[in-house]
Design a protein around this motif. Structure first.
Motif, mmCIF file in Angstrom:
data_model
loop_
_atom_site.group_PDB
_atom_site.id
_atom_site.type_symbol
_atom_site.label_atom_id
_atom_site.label_comp_id
_atom_site.label_asym_id
_atom_site.label_seq_id
_atom_site.Cartn_x
_atom_site.Cartn_y
_atom_site.Cartn_z
ATOM 1 N N LYS A 141 38.192 39.747 37.902
ATOM 2 C CA LYS A 141 38.872 38.749 37.063
ATOM 3 C C LYS A 141 40.037 38.128 37.842
ATOM 4 O O LYS A 141 40.246 36.910 37.820
ATOM 5 C CB LYS A 141 39.372 39.440 35.785
ATOM 6 C CG LYS A 141 39.940 38.498 34.768
ATOM 7 C CD LYS A 141 40.252 39.236 33.467
ATOM 8 C CE LYS A 141 41.275 38.464 32.673
ATOM 9 N NZ LYS A 141 42.096 39.296 31.821
ATOM 10 N N ALA A 142 40.760 38.979 38.562
ATOM 11 C CA ALA A 142 41.920 38.497 39.327
ATOM 12 C C ALA A 142 41.496 37.653 40.542
ATOM 13 O O ALA A 142 42.242 36.799 40.997
ATOM 14 C CB ALA A 142 42.774 39.680 39.774
ATOM 15 N N ILE A 143 40.295 37.896 41.047
ATOM 16 C CA ILE A 143 39.760 37.020 42.098
ATOM 17 C C ILE A 143 39.481 35.647 41.485
ATOM 18 O O ILE A 143 39.849 34.613 42.031
ATOM 19 C CB ILE A 143 38.429 37.599 42.676
ATOM 20 C CG1 ILE A 143 38.680 38.861 43.486
ATOM 21 C CG2 ILE A 143 37.660 36.530 43.458
ATOM 22 C CD1 ILE A 143 38.881 38.689 44.945
ATOM 23 N N ARG A 144 38.847 35.659 40.306
ATOM 24 C CA ARG A 144 38.428 34.388 39.692
ATOM 25 C C ARG A 144 39.604 33.584 39.158
ATOM 26 O O ARG A 144 39.609 32.362 39.231
ATOM 27 C CB ARG A 144 37.404 34.662 38.581
ATOM 28 C CG ARG A 144 36.003 34.924 39.135
ATOM 29 C CD ARG A 144 34.970 34.937 38.044
ATOM 30 N NE ARG A 144 35.095 36.121 37.224
ATOM 31 C CZ ARG A 144 34.427 37.249 37.422
ATOM 32 N NH1 ARG A 144 33.570 37.341 38.419
ATOM 33 N NH2 ARG A 144 34.598 38.283 36.636
ATOM 34 N N ASN A 145 40.638 34.274 38.629
ATOM 35 C CA ASN A 145 41.731 33.490 38.020
ATOM 36 C C ASN A 145 42.839 33.138 39.019
ATOM 37 O O ASN A 145 43.846 32.533 38.646
ATOM 38 C CB ASN A 145 42.291 34.192 36.771
ATOM 39 C CG ASN A 145 43.042 35.480 37.105
ATOM 40 O OD1 ASN A 145 43.461 35.707 38.230
ATOM 41 N ND2 ASN A 145 43.202 36.339 36.108
ATOM 42 N N GLY A 146 42.661 33.540 40.290
ATOM 43 C CA GLY A 146 43.604 33.094 41.319
ATOM 44 C C GLY A 146 44.738 34.063 41.610
ATOM 45 O O GLY A 146 45.525 33.839 42.532
ATOM 46 N N LEU A 147 44.816 35.157 40.861
ATOM 47 C CA LEU A 147 45.923 36.110 41.054
ATOM 48 C C LEU A 147 45.894 36.752 42.454
ATOM 49 O O LEU A 147 46.929 37.003 43.060
ATOM 50 C CB LEU A 147 45.835 37.183 39.958
ATOM 51 C CG LEU A 147 46.869 38.295 39.940
ATOM 52 C CD1 LEU A 147 48.280 37.741 39.816
ATOM 53 C CD2 LEU A 147 46.599 39.233 38.754
ATOM 54 N N VAL A 148 44.688 37.003 42.943
ATOM 55 C CA VAL A 148 44.563 37.634 44.270
ATOM 56 C C VAL A 148 44.756 36.576 45.356
ATOM 57 O O VAL A 148 44.240 35.459 45.246
ATOM 58 C CB VAL A 148 43.181 38.297 44.422
ATOM 59 C CG1 VAL A 148 43.024 38.913 45.823
ATOM 60 C CG2 VAL A 148 42.970 39.346 43.359
ATOM 61 N N ASP A 149 45.491 36.950 46.406
ATOM 62 C CA ASP A 149 45.760 36.026 47.505
ATOM 63 C C ASP A 149 44.841 36.232 48.701
ATOM 64 O O ASP A 149 44.392 35.262 49.306
ATOM 65 C CB ASP A 149 47.215 36.189 47.966
ATOM 66 C CG ASP A 149 48.174 35.754 46.876
ATOM 67 O OD1 ASP A 149 48.470 34.557 46.793
ATOM 68 O OD2 ASP A 149 48.592 36.610 46.066
ATOM 69 N N THR A 150 44.655 37.489 49.087
ATOM 70 C CA THR A 150 43.887 37.740 50.318
ATOM 71 C C THR A 150 42.898 38.884 50.116
ATOM 72 O O THR A 150 43.091 39.746 49.250
ATOM 73 C CB THR A 150 44.807 38.131 51.508
ATOM 74 O OG1 THR A 150 45.400 39.406 51.250
ATOM 75 C CG2 THR A 150 45.901 37.111 51.742
ATOM 76 N N ILE A 151 41.865 38.857 50.958
ATOM 77 C CA ILE A 151 40.976 40.013 51.079
ATOM 78 C C ILE A 151 41.211 40.606 52.461
ATOM 79 O O ILE A 151 41.162 39.885 53.469
ATOM 80 C CB ILE A 151 39.502 39.610 50.901
ATOM 81 C CG1 ILE A 151 39.244 39.325 49.419
ATOM 82 C CG2 ILE A 151 38.567 40.687 51.422
ATOM 83 C CD1 ILE A 151 37.831 38.927 49.098
#
Ligand code: DOR
Ligand code: ZN
Length: 436
Positions: free
Chosen positions: A288-298
């Motif tokens: 969910k955090a990948i999709r909503n933009g919360l995550v910055d980097t992998i």
């Protein structure tokens, strides 16, 4: 005449996905458009061209632990997987915590690295006073703090020391957030069962949340931004959604792909990593955090150990798994399954890392930037095997898994260094230049 033209590819640019040729001159992108005259042309019809991936979280083990990995094997593994820049962690032996140990690492990497690189300095009580100088040394990408103990002896668990480090530095500080006191008080859980399935019970979601909250509080007090590494829990994602102004967020491919309890049943101790792989409820929150933009980097958190070492009885077995080579195939497979878009994947693996760490000339397919590319066959299905892995440890947690989406070729500053799983040319990697 250009040095190289990538012809007929589908290119992921900052402005979107477009069909265009890419012209390369002197290791840099000279133009996007329609080109025909070059010393070398690669036909990229039916292939996607992405910026070479930037993996800002690897443990290449040199010096001191080179039976697990070294700069040559680690960077070979990187280019085999379409990664053209890596940031290496400081929990080597000796620890990378002084100007001398950093310079030694730079010297060791020279002429042996297959991709470009920079090194983290470990932040500890011993070097706090000097960190503002160390973080700005050429080849240093910033300071890393371990709030909870993991592989190696680097540990900075006390708030007052963390705060003085945060106050001392100007670069965004990377933090491993697990609460050391809670880890110590719960280790008996792992020691009682000797069963790796208890790894996420010992190092539970509360352990991660407590440390992430402390880190954010201290960052606020110091007025210093932080990058929280390998976030694993729904609770942390809920908390961090209120703190984007001060904390950026990394997740790993393994936390997005493997889940408890299945991973511990299927691959046992090979799934042991810190922070641990948790259940589906937490994994869903990461997606969910990948999709909503919360995550910055992998970041891969590539942390190789030999199979012999991994064979020890839990919890004496070391935590960590290799990952730098499998990040793109695993993430491309997620793209094919519709879990994220190709553009968002490139955002997480190139655009955001470049921006966050101010990496000069990297991470974008744009005129003037370094000609670092991962050439992708989005439709190709292939099985990931231990045999394919270039890392010295010789294994992957994904052995036998078939993915759709494969890295066809890797280009570093205009040189084709990998094509169809063959390594080409010679190790031309060099240290990256970092802005403030
Ligand atoms: O599982 C882990 N392994 N987590 C870390 O923080 C360190 C890493 C390693 O270096 O082995
Ligand atoms: Zn790590």
């Amino acid at each position: 005449m250009f040095d190289l033209i990538l012809k007929n590819g589908t290119v992921v640019t900052p402005g979107g996905i477009t069909e265009t040729d890419i012209a390369v001159m002197n290791g840099r992108i000279a133009g996007l458009g329609d080109f025909s005259s070059a010393k070398k042309t690669i036909d990229c019809k039916n292939l996607h061209i992405l910026p070479g991936a930037i993996d800002t979280h690897v443990h290449f083990r040199e010096p001191g632990l080179t039976h697990k990995e070294d700069f040559t094997t680690g960077t070979l593994s990187a280019i085999a997987g379409g990664v053209t820049t890596i940031f290496d962690m400081p929990n080597t032996d000796p620890l990378t915590i002084t100007a001398k140990t950093l310079q030694d690492k730079l010297q060791m990497a020279k002429g042996r690295a297959w991709c470009d690189y920079a090194f983290f300095i470990g932040g500890s009580a011993d070097n706090t006073n000097n960190l503002n100088v160390l973080e700005k040394m050429p080849g240093c990408c910033g300071v890393k703090i371990y709030m909870g103990s993991s592989t190696g002896s680097l540990l900075t668990a006390e708030d007052d020391i963390i705060l003085s480090i945060l106050k001392k530095c100007v670069r965004r500080i990377a933090i491993h957030a697990e609460d050391e006191e809670r880890l110590k008080s719960r280790r008996h859980i792992a020691e009682a069962s000797h069963d790796v399935k208890d790894h996420p019970n010992w190092r539970d979601a509360e352990t991660a949340l407590m440390a992430s909250k402390r880190a954010v509080g201290l960052a606020r007090e110091a007025g210093q931004p932080i990058h929280l590494l390998h976030i694993t829990s729904a609770d942390e994602m809920a908390f961090l959604s209120d703190h984007k102004d001060i904390a950026t967020v990394e997740v790993t491919p393994h936390h997005l792909t493997l889940s408890a309890p299945e991973c511990y049943k299927n691959i046992g101790i090979l799934a042991q990593i810190n922070p641990p792989i948790r259940d589906k409820h937490h994994q869903e929150a990461l997606w969910k955090a990948i999709r909503n933009g919360l995550v910055d980097t992998i970041g891969s958190d590539h942390a190789p150990h030999t199979l012999d070492e991994k064979d020890k009885i839990y919890p004496d077995s070391p935590s960590g798994m290799p990952g730098v080579q499998t990040t793109l195939p695993i993430m491309l497979n997620h793209v094919n399954k519709g879990r994220l878009s190709l553009e968002r994947m490139v955002d997480l693996l190139a655009h955001r890392p470049q921006c966050l760490y101010q990496i000069t000339g990297k991470g974008r397919i744009a005129v003037g930037y370094d000609a670092d590319f991962a050439i992708i066959d989005l439709r190709k299905s292939n099985t990931i095997t231990n045999k394919w892995i270039k890392s010295k440890c010789g294994w992957t947690p994904y052995n036998g898994i078939t993915v759709t989406g494969w890295v066809q070729g890797t280009i570093l500053r205009g040189s084709l260094v990998m094509w169809e799983d063959e390594i080409l040319e010679s190790p031309e990697g060099r240290k990256v230049i970092l802005g403030d």
